[in-house]
Motif scaffolding. Structure first.
Motif, PDB file in Angstrom:
ATOM      1  N   ALA A 208      -0.057  -0.979  -1.180  1.00 56.05           N
ATOM      2  CA  ALA A 208       0.622  -1.236   0.087  1.00 56.05           C
ATOM      3  C   ALA A 208       1.917  -2.029  -0.048  1.00 56.05           C
ATOM      4  O   ALA A 208       2.510  -2.414   0.967  1.00 56.05           O
ATOM      5  CB  ALA A 208      -0.321  -1.980   1.035  1.00 56.05           C
ATOM      6  N   ALA A 209       2.379  -2.273  -1.257  1.00 56.73           N
ATOM      7  CA  ALA A 209       3.593  -3.089  -1.407  1.00 56.73           C
ATOM      8  C   ALA A 209       4.787  -2.435  -0.721  1.00 56.73           C
ATOM      9  O   ALA A 209       5.614  -3.112  -0.079  1.00 56.73           O
ATOM     10  CB  ALA A 209       3.890  -3.310  -2.888  1.00 56.73           C
ATOM     11  N   GLY A 210       4.909  -1.121  -0.829  1.00 55.46           N
ATOM     12  CA  GLY A 210       6.012  -0.417  -0.180  1.00 55.46           C
ATOM     13  C   GLY A 210       5.959  -0.535   1.325  1.00 55.46           C
ATOM     14  O   GLY A 210       6.985  -0.697   1.995  1.00 55.46           O
ATOM     15  N   LEU A 211       4.751  -0.427   1.889  1.00 58.39           N
ATOM     16  CA  LEU A 211       4.594  -0.572   3.335  1.00 58.39           C
ATOM     17  C   LEU A 211       4.986  -1.975   3.788  1.00 58.39           C
ATOM     18  O   LEU A 211       5.670  -2.146   4.808  1.00 58.39           O
ATOM     19  CB  LEU A 211       3.145  -0.270   3.726  1.00 58.39           C
ATOM     20  CG  LEU A 211       2.763  -0.515   5.179  1.00 58.39           C
ATOM     21  CD1 LEU A 211       3.560   0.387   6.112  1.00 58.39           C
ATOM     22  CD2 LEU A 211       1.262  -0.305   5.385  1.00 58.39           C
ATOM     23  N   LEU A 212       4.539  -2.966   3.023  1.00 55.11           N
ATOM     24  CA  LEU A 212       4.870  -4.349   3.387  1.00 55.11           C
ATOM     25  C   LEU A 212       6.374  -4.578   3.355  1.00 55.11           C
ATOM     26  O   LEU A 212       6.919  -5.310   4.182  1.00 55.11           O
ATOM     27  CB  LEU A 212       4.145  -5.316   2.446  1.00 55.11           C
ATOM     28  CG  LEU A 212       2.610  -5.336   2.538  1.00 55.11           C
ATOM     29  CD1 LEU A 212       2.029  -6.288   1.507  1.00 55.11           C
ATOM     30  CD2 LEU A 212       2.155  -5.719   3.939  1.00 55.11           C
ATOM     31  N   GLU A 213       7.070  -3.954   2.393  1.00 53.23           N
ATOM     32  CA  GLU A 213       8.527  -4.088   2.318  1.00 53.23           C
ATOM     33  C   GLU A 213       9.194  -3.572   3.587  1.00 53.23           C
ATOM     34  O   GLU A 213      10.150  -4.162   4.098  1.00 53.23           O
ATOM     35  CB  GLU A 213       9.057  -3.322   1.109  1.00 53.23           C
ATOM     36  CG  GLU A 213       8.805  -3.994  -0.221  1.00 53.23           C
ATOM     37  CD  GLU A 213       9.376  -3.180  -1.368  1.00 53.23           C
ATOM     38  OE1 GLU A 213      10.052  -2.155  -1.094  1.00 53.23           O
ATOM     39  OE2 GLU A 213       9.146  -3.548  -2.535  1.00 53.23           O
TER      40      GLU A 213
ATOM     41  N   GLY B 270      -6.780  -7.514 -11.558  1.00 59.27           N
ATOM     42  CA  GLY B 270      -5.842  -6.787 -10.714  1.00 59.27           C
ATOM     43  C   GLY B 270      -6.223  -6.677  -9.263  1.00 59.27           C
ATOM     44  O   GLY B 270      -5.780  -5.750  -8.571  1.00 59.27           O
ATOM     45  N   ALA B 271      -7.031  -7.606  -8.759  1.00 65.95           N
ATOM     46  CA  ALA B 271      -7.454  -7.531  -7.361  1.00 65.95           C
ATOM     47  C   ALA B 271      -6.278  -7.629  -6.402  1.00 65.95           C
ATOM     48  O   ALA B 271      -6.345  -7.143  -5.261  1.00 65.95           O
ATOM     49  CB  ALA B 271      -8.476  -8.630  -7.068  1.00 65.95           C
ATOM     50  N   ASP B 272      -5.188  -8.244  -6.854  1.00 62.70           N
ATOM     51  CA  ASP B 272      -4.027  -8.428  -5.972  1.00 62.70           C
ATOM     52  C   ASP B 272      -3.099  -7.216  -5.957  1.00 62.70           C
ATOM     53  O   ASP B 272      -2.190  -7.133  -5.127  1.00 62.70           O
ATOM     54  CB  ASP B 272      -3.230  -9.644  -6.443  1.00 62.70           C
ATOM     55  CG  ASP B 272      -2.680  -9.444  -7.851  1.00 62.70           C
ATOM     56  OD1 ASP B 272      -3.460  -9.005  -8.726  1.00 62.70           O
ATOM     57  OD2 ASP B 272      -1.482  -9.708  -8.070  1.00 62.70           O
ATOM     58  N   GLU B 273      -3.315  -6.274  -6.876  1.00 65.91           N
ATOM     59  CA  GLU B 273      -2.342  -5.202  -7.059  1.00 65.91           C
ATOM     60  C   GLU B 273      -2.203  -4.287  -5.843  1.00 65.91           C
ATOM     61  O   GLU B 273      -1.150  -3.682  -5.637  1.00 65.91           O
ATOM     62  CB  GLU B 273      -2.698  -4.384  -8.300  1.00 65.91           C
ATOM     63  CG  GLU B 273      -2.503  -5.159  -9.586  1.00 65.91           C
ATOM     64  CD  GLU B 273      -2.530  -4.261 -10.811  1.00 65.91           C
ATOM     65  OE1 GLU B 273      -2.625  -3.019 -10.649  1.00 65.91           O
ATOM     66  OE2 GLU B 273      -2.459  -4.792 -11.942  1.00 65.91           O
TER      67      GLU B 273
ATOM     68  N   THR C  66       0.571  -6.089  -4.073  1.00 66.57           N
ATOM     69  CA  THR C  66       1.766  -6.538  -4.785  1.00 66.57           C
ATOM     70  C   THR C  66       2.468  -5.429  -5.553  1.00 66.57           C
ATOM     71  O   THR C  66       3.577  -5.635  -6.055  1.00 66.57           O
ATOM     72  CB  THR C  66       1.406  -7.655  -5.776  1.00 66.57           C
ATOM     73  OG1 THR C  66       0.445  -7.160  -6.740  1.00 66.57           O
ATOM     74  CG2 THR C  66       0.827  -8.855  -5.041  1.00 66.57           C
ATOM     75  N   ARG C  67       1.870  -4.266  -5.661  1.00 68.77           N
ATOM     76  CA  ARG C  67       2.437  -3.194  -6.455  1.00 68.77           C
ATOM     77  C   ARG C  67       2.479  -1.879  -5.673  1.00 68.77           C
ATOM     78  O   ARG C  67       1.733  -1.704  -4.696  1.00 68.77           O
ATOM     79  CB  ARG C  67       1.646  -2.986  -7.755  1.00 68.77           C
ATOM     80  CG  ARG C  67       1.624  -4.207  -8.666  1.00 68.77           C
ATOM     81  CD  ARG C  67       0.868  -3.894  -9.954  1.00 68.77           C
ATOM     82  NE  ARG C  67       1.534  -2.838 -10.706  1.00 68.77           N
ATOM     83  CZ  ARG C  67       2.452  -3.038 -11.642  1.00 68.77           C
ATOM     84  NH1 ARG C  67       2.842  -4.274 -11.942  1.00 68.77           N
ATOM     85  NH2 ARG C  67       3.009  -2.037 -12.291  1.00 68.77           N
TER      86      ARG C  67
END
Length: 282
Positions: free
Chosen positions: A190-195, A211-214, A217-218
Protein backbone atom coordinates in the motif's frame (compact mmCIF):
# COMPACT_ATOMS: atom_id res chain seq x y z
CA UNK A 1 3.52 -20.19 -7.31
CA UNK A 2 4.64 -23.74 -6.57
CA UNK A 3 3.30 -26.65 -8.60
CA UNK A 4 1.16 -26.90 -11.73
CA UNK A 5 -2.45 -26.25 -12.49
CA UNK A 6 -5.45 -23.98 -12.78
CA UNK A 7 -8.37 -24.46 -10.41
CA UNK A 8 -11.89 -25.15 -11.65
CA UNK A 9 -14.88 -27.12 -10.39
CA UNK A 10 -17.27 -29.60 -11.95
CA UNK A 11 -20.08 -29.91 -9.44
CA UNK A 12 -22.84 -32.50 -9.75
CA UNK A 13 -25.74 -32.03 -7.31
CA UNK A 14 -26.27 -34.80 -4.79
CA UNK A 15 -29.28 -37.04 -5.34
CA UNK A 16 -30.89 -39.90 -3.48
CA UNK A 17 -29.18 -42.24 -5.92
CA UNK A 18 -25.82 -41.38 -4.36
CA UNK A 19 -26.85 -43.12 -1.15
CA UNK A 20 -27.83 -46.28 -3.05
CA UNK A 21 -24.54 -46.28 -4.93
CA UNK A 22 -22.53 -45.82 -1.76
CA UNK A 23 -24.51 -48.56 -0.03
CA UNK A 24 -23.58 -51.07 -2.73
CA UNK A 25 -19.97 -49.95 -2.73
CA UNK A 26 -19.62 -50.07 1.04
CA UNK A 27 -21.06 -53.56 1.10
CA UNK A 28 -18.33 -54.71 -1.25
CA UNK A 29 -15.50 -52.73 0.33
CA UNK A 30 -16.22 -53.26 4.02
CA UNK A 31 -17.98 -56.39 5.33
CA UNK A 32 -20.80 -58.55 4.02
CA UNK A 33 -24.42 -57.96 4.99
CA UNK A 34 -23.71 -54.37 6.00
CA UNK A 35 -26.49 -51.82 6.11
CA UNK A 36 -25.72 -48.27 5.17
CA UNK A 37 -27.33 -45.86 7.60
CA UNK A 38 -27.83 -42.29 6.47
CA UNK A 39 -27.17 -40.91 9.90
CA UNK A 40 -28.88 -37.57 9.46
CA UNK A 41 -29.97 -35.05 6.86
CA UNK A 42 -27.30 -32.43 6.39
CA UNK A 43 -27.55 -29.32 8.47
CA UNK A 44 -27.58 -26.10 6.44
CA UNK A 45 -25.52 -23.32 7.95
CA UNK A 46 -25.67 -19.60 7.35
CA UNK A 47 -22.51 -19.62 5.20
CA UNK A 48 -23.61 -22.66 3.18
CA UNK A 49 -21.45 -24.95 5.32
CA UNK A 50 -23.05 -28.19 6.33
CA UNK A 51 -22.27 -31.54 7.88
CA UNK A 52 -24.23 -34.68 8.57
CA UNK A 53 -23.87 -35.74 12.17
CA UNK A 54 -24.68 -38.90 14.10
CA UNK A 55 -27.72 -38.49 16.36
CA UNK A 56 -27.49 -40.49 19.58
CA UNK A 57 -30.92 -42.07 19.04
CA UNK A 58 -29.72 -43.83 15.90
CA UNK A 59 -26.69 -45.41 17.54
CA UNK A 60 -28.18 -46.94 20.69
CA UNK A 61 -29.32 -50.22 19.13
CA UNK A 62 -25.98 -50.83 17.46
CA UNK A 63 -24.09 -50.01 20.64
CA UNK A 64 -26.29 -52.29 22.71
CA UNK A 65 -25.43 -55.47 20.81
CA UNK A 66 -21.95 -54.43 19.64
CA UNK A 67 -22.72 -55.70 16.14
CA UNK A 68 -20.59 -53.74 13.64
CA UNK A 69 -23.41 -53.39 11.14
CA UNK A 70 -23.64 -49.63 10.83
CA UNK A 71 -21.79 -47.24 8.60
CA UNK A 72 -21.63 -43.55 9.45
CA UNK A 73 -22.25 -40.82 6.89
CA UNK A 74 -20.56 -37.43 7.09
CA UNK A 75 -21.04 -34.67 4.54
CA UNK A 76 -18.78 -31.63 4.51
CA UNK A 77 -19.38 -28.54 2.42
CA UNK A 78 -18.24 -24.95 2.69
CA UNK A 79 -16.21 -23.62 5.60
CA UNK A 80 -16.32 -24.59 9.26
CA UNK A 81 -15.76 -22.42 12.30
CA UNK A 82 -13.32 -23.88 14.80
CA UNK A 83 -15.83 -23.61 17.63
CA UNK A 84 -19.16 -21.99 18.43
CA UNK A 85 -18.89 -18.29 19.20
CA UNK A 86 -21.75 -18.04 21.66
CA UNK A 87 -21.23 -14.31 22.14
CA UNK A 88 -21.57 -13.61 18.42
CA UNK A 89 -25.06 -13.09 17.03
CA UNK A 90 -23.81 -14.01 13.55
CA UNK A 91 -22.27 -17.27 14.75
CA UNK A 92 -25.45 -18.24 16.59
CA UNK A 93 -27.15 -18.80 13.24
CA UNK A 94 -24.65 -21.55 12.38
CA UNK A 95 -26.14 -24.10 14.74
CA UNK A 96 -23.82 -26.61 16.40
CA UNK A 97 -21.80 -27.73 13.38
CA UNK A 98 -18.21 -26.64 13.93
CA UNK A 99 -14.82 -28.19 13.37
CA UNK A 100 -14.89 -29.45 16.94
CA UNK A 101 -18.28 -31.10 16.48
CA UNK A 102 -17.15 -32.80 13.26
CA UNK A 103 -14.05 -34.19 14.99
CA UNK A 104 -16.26 -35.35 17.85
CA UNK A 105 -18.49 -37.24 15.41
CA UNK A 106 -15.49 -38.94 13.84
CA UNK A 107 -14.24 -39.92 17.30
CA UNK A 108 -17.73 -41.32 17.98
CA UNK A 109 -17.40 -43.63 14.98
CA UNK A 110 -13.88 -44.62 16.07
CA UNK A 111 -14.74 -45.47 19.68
CA UNK A 112 -18.38 -46.52 19.89
CA UNK A 113 -19.42 -50.16 19.31
CA UNK A 114 -21.63 -50.91 16.33
CA UNK A 115 -19.71 -49.14 13.56
CA UNK A 116 -17.96 -50.92 10.71
CA UNK A 117 -16.82 -47.64 9.19
CA UNK A 118 -17.89 -44.34 7.70
CA UNK A 119 -18.44 -42.71 4.31
CA UNK A 120 -17.28 -39.10 4.05
CA UNK A 121 -18.80 -37.05 1.22
CA UNK A 122 -16.72 -33.98 0.38
CA UNK A 123 -18.89 -31.41 -1.39
CA UNK A 124 -16.29 -28.72 -2.07
CA UNK A 125 -15.32 -27.97 1.54
CA UNK A 126 -13.29 -24.82 2.13
CA UNK A 127 -10.86 -25.80 4.85
CA UNK A 128 -7.49 -24.58 6.05
CA UNK A 129 -4.44 -26.85 6.05
CA UNK A 130 -4.70 -26.97 9.84
CA UNK A 131 -8.26 -28.25 9.60
CA UNK A 132 -7.24 -30.74 6.93
CA UNK A 133 -4.54 -32.05 9.26
CA UNK A 134 -7.04 -32.43 12.12
CA UNK A 135 -9.43 -34.39 9.88
CA UNK A 136 -6.60 -36.61 8.66
CA UNK A 137 -5.70 -37.46 12.26
CA UNK A 138 -9.33 -38.17 13.15
CA UNK A 139 -9.68 -40.49 10.14
CA UNK A 140 -6.45 -42.20 11.17
CA UNK A 141 -7.91 -42.95 14.59
CA UNK A 142 -10.94 -44.61 12.96
CA UNK A 143 -8.70 -46.78 10.79
CA UNK A 144 -6.51 -47.64 13.78
CA UNK A 145 -9.59 -49.22 15.36
CA UNK A 146 -9.95 -51.49 12.32
CA UNK A 147 -12.89 -49.58 10.87
CA UNK A 148 -13.01 -48.62 7.22
CA UNK A 149 -13.17 -45.09 5.86
CA UNK A 150 -14.30 -44.27 2.33
CA UNK A 151 -14.19 -40.75 0.89
CA UNK A 152 -16.28 -39.72 -2.10
CA UNK A 153 -16.43 -36.52 -4.13
CA UNK A 154 -17.37 -35.23 -7.56
CA UNK A 155 -14.44 -32.79 -7.53
CA UNK A 156 -11.29 -32.97 -5.46
CA UNK A 157 -9.09 -29.96 -4.89
CA UNK A 158 -5.88 -29.88 -2.87
CA UNK A 159 -7.45 -29.80 0.60
CA UNK A 160 -10.20 -32.35 -0.07
CA UNK A 161 -7.77 -34.71 -1.78
CA UNK A 162 -5.44 -34.58 1.22
CA UNK A 163 -8.38 -35.56 3.44
CA UNK A 164 -9.22 -38.40 1.05
CA UNK A 165 -5.63 -39.65 1.16
CA UNK A 166 -6.10 -40.46 4.85
CA UNK A 167 -8.93 -42.90 4.01
CA UNK A 168 -8.88 -46.55 2.99
CA UNK A 169 -10.48 -45.87 -0.38
CA UNK A 170 -10.79 -42.76 -2.56
CA UNK A 171 -13.91 -42.68 -4.74
CA UNK A 172 -14.43 -40.25 -7.61
CA UNK A 173 -17.61 -39.57 -9.54
CA UNK A 174 -17.40 -40.70 -13.16
CA UNK A 175 -16.22 -37.76 -15.29
CA UNK A 176 -15.49 -35.91 -12.08
CA UNK A 177 -12.39 -33.83 -11.55
CA UNK A 178 -9.16 -34.15 -9.62
CA UNK A 179 -7.51 -30.76 -9.69
CA UNK A 180 -4.50 -30.40 -7.46
CA UNK A 181 -3.14 -26.89 -7.42
CA UNK A 182 0.21 -25.68 -6.30
CA UNK A 183 0.53 -23.12 -3.52
CA UNK A 184 0.68 -19.37 -3.89
CA UNK A 185 0.51 -16.20 -1.85
CA UNK A 186 -1.05 -12.91 -2.91
CA UNK A 187 0.12 -9.85 -1.02
CA UNK A 188 -0.98 -6.23 -0.95
CA UNK A 189 1.52 -3.36 -0.87
CA UNK A 190 0.00 0.00 0.00
CA UNK A 191 2.95 2.40 -0.09
CA UNK A 192 1.88 3.76 -3.48
CA UNK A 193 -1.67 4.34 -2.27
CA UNK A 194 -0.42 6.15 0.82
CA UNK A 195 1.73 8.41 -1.39
CA UNK A 196 -1.32 9.45 -3.39
CA UNK A 197 -3.07 10.68 -0.27
CA UNK A 198 0.02 12.36 1.14
CA UNK A 199 0.85 9.83 3.81
CA UNK A 200 3.90 7.73 4.62
CA UNK A 201 4.17 4.83 7.05
CA UNK A 202 6.92 5.12 9.66
CA UNK A 203 8.24 1.84 11.05
CA UNK A 204 11.52 0.67 12.52
CA UNK A 205 12.46 -2.70 11.02
CA UNK A 206 14.64 -4.88 13.25
CA UNK A 207 16.25 -7.70 11.29
CA UNK A 208 16.70 -8.29 7.58
CA UNK A 209 13.94 -10.91 7.34
CA UNK A 210 11.41 -9.09 9.52
CA UNK A 211 8.98 -7.77 6.95
CA UNK A 212 5.70 -7.17 8.75
CA UNK A 213 5.97 -3.47 7.90
CA UNK A 214 6.50 -3.99 4.17
CA UNK A 215 2.80 -3.89 3.35
CA UNK A 216 2.80 -0.19 4.25
CA UNK A 217 6.37 0.83 3.44
CA UNK A 218 7.02 -0.80 0.08
CA UNK A 219 5.45 -1.13 -3.37
CA UNK A 220 6.78 -4.65 -3.80
CA UNK A 221 8.37 -7.28 -1.52
CA UNK A 222 12.00 -7.05 -0.58
CA UNK A 223 14.35 -9.83 -1.63
CA UNK A 224 14.52 -11.10 1.95
CA UNK A 225 10.74 -11.18 2.31
CA UNK A 226 10.40 -13.04 -1.00
CA UNK A 227 12.92 -15.59 0.24
CA UNK A 228 10.80 -16.04 3.37
CA UNK A 229 7.67 -16.86 1.43
CA UNK A 230 9.44 -18.97 -1.18
CA UNK A 231 10.94 -21.12 1.58
CA UNK A 232 7.58 -21.40 3.34
CA UNK A 233 5.71 -22.43 0.19
CA UNK A 234 8.41 -24.86 -0.86
CA UNK A 235 8.28 -26.52 2.57
CA UNK A 236 4.47 -26.76 2.57
CA UNK A 237 4.43 -28.15 -0.95
CA UNK A 238 7.08 -30.71 -0.01
CA UNK A 239 4.97 -31.81 2.97
CA UNK A 240 1.91 -32.20 0.71
CA UNK A 241 3.82 -34.30 -1.83
CA UNK A 242 5.20 -36.48 0.96
CA UNK A 243 1.74 -37.06 2.47
CA UNK A 244 0.26 -38.07 -0.88
CA UNK A 245 3.27 -40.26 -1.61
CA UNK A 246 3.03 -42.16 1.66
CA UNK A 247 -0.76 -42.51 1.50
CA UNK A 248 -0.92 -43.72 -2.11
CA UNK A 249 2.18 -45.91 -2.11
CA UNK A 250 3.96 -43.83 -4.73
CA UNK A 251 7.36 -42.21 -4.92
CA UNK A 252 7.48 -38.44 -4.62
CA UNK A 253 8.66 -38.25 -8.21
CA UNK A 254 5.63 -40.28 -9.32
CA UNK A 255 3.32 -37.99 -7.37
CA UNK A 256 4.76 -34.81 -8.85
CA UNK A 257 4.58 -36.23 -12.36
CA UNK A 258 1.00 -37.43 -11.79
CA UNK A 259 -0.06 -34.00 -10.55
CA UNK A 260 1.45 -32.47 -13.65
CA UNK A 261 -0.43 -34.91 -15.90
CA UNK A 262 -3.72 -35.09 -13.96
CA UNK A 263 -5.37 -32.38 -16.08
CA UNK A 264 -5.36 -34.64 -19.13
CA UNK A 265 -6.00 -38.02 -17.47
CA UNK A 266 -9.06 -40.14 -18.16
CA UNK A 267 -10.95 -41.87 -15.35
CA UNK A 268 -9.11 -45.10 -16.10
CA UNK A 269 -5.74 -43.38 -15.98
CA UNK A 270 -6.53 -41.85 -12.58
CA UNK A 271 -7.07 -45.35 -11.22
CA UNK A 272 -4.08 -46.79 -13.08
CA UNK A 273 -1.79 -44.06 -11.71
CA UNK A 274 -3.14 -44.81 -8.18
CA UNK A 275 -4.52 -41.35 -7.59
CA UNK A 276 -8.00 -42.77 -6.88
CA UNK A 277 -9.23 -46.28 -6.10
CA UNK A 278 -12.66 -46.40 -7.74
CA UNK A 279 -14.62 -44.47 -10.36
CA UNK A 280 -18.32 -44.61 -9.53
CA UNK A 281 -21.47 -43.55 -11.34
CA UNK A 282 -24.38 -42.45 -9.21
Amino acid sequence: MVGPGIQSYNRIPATDGSFMMLQRLMMSCLVSAMTLITVAPHIALADDSRAAVVPESQTQDAEADGDPSRVGWLELSGSLDEYQEHVSLAAMTHGDVTMRSVIKQLEHVATKPGYAGIVIYLDEPRLSLTQVDALQQAIGRIRKEGRKVLVFSEAYDMSSYLIACAADEILLQEKGSLQILGLGVEEIYAAGLLEKIGMKADFVQVGKFKGADEMFTRKQPSEAWSQNFDALLDDLYSQIITRISEARGLTETQVEQALTDVWTMSDEELVERKLVDHIVDR
